[in-house]
Enzyme design. Sequence first.
Site, short mmCIF file in Angstrom:
data_model
loop_
_atom_site.label_atom_id
_atom_site.label_comp_id
_atom_site.label_asym_id
_atom_site.label_seq_id
_atom_site.Cartn_x
_atom_site.Cartn_y
_atom_site.Cartn_z
N ASP A 60 -13.39 -4.19 -2.29
CA ASP A 60 -13.28 -4.01 -0.85
C ASP A 60 -14.61 -4.41 -0.23
O ASP A 60 -15.63 -3.74 -0.43
CB ASP A 60 -12.94 -2.56 -0.51
CG ASP A 60 -11.59 -2.15 -1.08
OD1 ASP A 60 -10.74 -3.04 -1.28
OD2 ASP A 60 -11.39 -0.95 -1.32
N ASP A 72 0.86 -1.18 0.00
CA ASP A 72 0.00 0.00 0.00
C ASP A 72 0.90 1.23 0.00
O ASP A 72 1.77 1.37 0.86
CB ASP A 72 -0.90 0.02 1.24
CG ASP A 72 -1.98 -1.04 1.21
OD1 ASP A 72 -2.29 -1.55 0.11
OD2 ASP A 72 -2.52 -1.37 2.28
#
Length: 258
Positions: A130, A11
């Site tokens: 997600d 990330d």
Amino acid sequence: MLAKRIIPCLDVKDGQVVKGVQFRNHEIIGDIVPLAQRYAQEGADELVFYDITASSDGRVVDKSWVARVAEVIDIPFCVAGGIKSVEDASQILTFGADKISINSPALADPTLITRLADRYGVQCIVVGIDTWYDTESDSYQVYQFTGDEKRTKATTWQTEDWVKEVQLRGAGEIVLNMMNQDGVRNGYDLRQLQQMRAICHVPLIASGGAGTPDHFLEAFRDADVDGALAASVFHKKIINIGELKKYLSEQGVEIRVC
């Protein structure tokens, strides 16, 4: 049978690799390029880079580090972050990425999936999802803008319906980011993976919850996923990728051993 894949996830925020828990409270892990090199040397099958605030900030992933990564690793890598057009994708692929992944932009404009697949082929178009398990309704809900906890919000999509939809539109691979499990290291959500595996006819990648080698084994053996993505266990050197792959091979998992 195709070999199962081990995929470290990096990330990226403000040019550095970060990691949070359940997509919140991110801490800085380190620089992008050295981490990418380390994982390639340890035996990762591919890498995934998420510029986690690109979509919520209304910008495209920073391309400068994409080119630097491409220069130093010899394994495939996928890049995500604010890719909203064929032109955005073209730049990322030109800088050296092998795949591009779209998440919030696909929710805003599902036709983007088809346009990208038509232009570049389904093999390099990944859709990230997600997904949050809501205990009250006993259902899985798709969220967007999850890179910024102030802007994160639920969509109207149930995860199962969105998994079906993105396949119809041309997704070549799906990464299921299970938000409840993210960074907690208590195992992947096998129930959710099994449910989505039953309706997913493209490669399915599990993401969120890996804490031990057995968690990877369970995802491959019990949910038949094609790849397992993890972050904190690799960043913090809790699990070595080469040793993990040796263990999985010993347990009968078809995997490329270094």
